[in-house]
Design an enzyme around this catalytic site. Structure first.
Site, PDB file in Angstrom:
ATOM      1  N   THR A  85       0.873  -1.175   0.000  1.00  0.00           N
ATOM      2  CA  THR A  85       0.000   0.000   0.000  1.00  0.00           C
ATOM      3  C   THR A  85       0.905   1.218   0.000  1.00  0.00           C
ATOM      4  O   THR A  85       1.659   1.438   0.948  1.00  0.00           O
ATOM      5  CB  THR A  85      -0.928   0.012   1.216  1.00  0.00           C
ATOM      6  N   LYS A 160      -7.256   1.436  -2.913  1.00  0.00           N
ATOM      7  CA  LYS A 160      -6.838   1.031  -1.565  1.00  0.00           C
ATOM      8  C   LYS A 160      -7.000   2.178  -0.581  1.00  0.00           C
ATOM      9  O   LYS A 160      -7.347   1.968   0.587  1.00  0.00           O
ATOM     10  CB  LYS A 160      -5.385   0.547  -1.584  1.00  0.00           C
ATOM     11  N   LYS A 228       0.538   5.125   8.321  1.00  0.00           N
ATOM     12  CA  LYS A 228       1.132   5.442   7.008  1.00  0.00           C
ATOM     13  C   LYS A 228       0.067   5.503   5.930  1.00  0.00           C
ATOM     14  O   LYS A 228       0.015   6.462   5.136  1.00  0.00           O
ATOM     15  CB  LYS A 228       2.192   4.387   6.666  1.00  0.00           C
TER      16      LYS A 228
END
Length: 277
Positions: A85, A160, A228
């Site tokens: 990701t 995502k 993150k």
């Protein structure tokens, strides 16, 4: 997650060569039949397909675009699939750099956690050229059960981000529901049996809610990695003049937990409420 994905690739008959910065983490896979290559440049030069799963965008950039990175050490016609990701902009940058070298690049982040990786039931969100997606589809089928071509390079990562935005609110809602039920004196397991079957039902509630009740904070996905992801999503939203208040609130909550609980699973968000009491 990479461990489960490698096991499923081997289970489907693929010969897998692996490299990781910490070889000890790969020892169980080596025992199961994965070949280990000590040199990522050598691995890149001798592979038809390279799949990456690392931690942060800076790791992705180093792996692909540094002087000794993958793209400078691959033969023309190789396929690269980044399943980290990461940043949509970085995915596009890798795609363009790969295209100049005759290399096929796909961004293909996944959802489903370590359990989905082990079971081969990941959701895989793919950005890149349609022909490249079709060529790699059999590999994706070895690792996932929901495999969707989202569009051009970077669109896998954008999808995502939408996934992580939805998770942030659902995860916080799960923690708040449990905190409320505890304060009200409910039987927590009975409450969970009830609401998971109604309109509130979700993967987060059924899986991570149960872990919250069991004080099980083993990471299927680390808080530090979710931070993150949420930061990338927030930056992408702000660059489009969009403010996502729920996302920013959950990000702030997790950042307050990072120092003490960053290496725990995302279900440790419940500690934000417990620590406030």
């Amino acid at each position: 997650m990479g461990s489960g994905m490698v096991k499923n690739l081997m289970k489907h008959g693929y010969e897998v060569y692996g490299f990781t910065r910490t070889k000890a983490k790969a020892e169980p896979l080596i025992k199961d039949g994965m070949h280990y290559d000590e040199d990522r440049q050598h691995l890149a030069q001798n592979s038809d397909v390279v799949i990456t799963m690392v931690g942060f965008p800076q790791d992705v950039e180093d792996v692909y675009l540094s002087e000794d990175g993958l793209l400078n050490n691959m033969k023309e016609g190789t396929y690269v699939i980044d399943m980290t990701t990461s940043s949509p902009d970085l995915a596009m940058k890798i795609y363009e750099a790969a295209k100049k070298k005759g290399i096929h690049a796909l961004d293909a982040p996944v959802s489903g956690g370590d359990s989905g990786a082990q079971a081969g039931t990941l959701s895989i969100m793919v950005g890149g050229d349609q022909a490249d997606f079709e060529a790699m589809h059999p590999l994706f089928e070895a690792m996932g059960s929901t495999i969707i071509h989202e569009g051009a390079a970077g669109f896998g990562q954008h999808t995502k981000m939408a996934n992580q935005i939805a998770i942030a609110g659902t995860l916080a809602g799960t923690a708040e529901a449990i905190s409320y039920a505890k304060a009200a004196g409910l039987d927590l397991n009975l409450m969970m049996d009830t609401i998971t079957k109604g309109a509130a039902g979700s993967w987060q509630l059924e899986n991570l809610g149960r872990k919250m009740l069991a004080d099980d904070y083993n990471p299927g996905f680390y808080i530090k990695h979710f931070i993150k992801d949420m930061k990338i999503a927030d930056q992408e939203a702000l660059s489009r003049h969009l403010t996502l208040k729920v996302l920013e609130t959950v990000l702030s909550m997790d950042e307050s937990l990072k120092e003490r609980y960053g290496d725990l699973g995302t279900q440790a968000l419940i500690k934000y409420y417990e620590d406030k009491q």
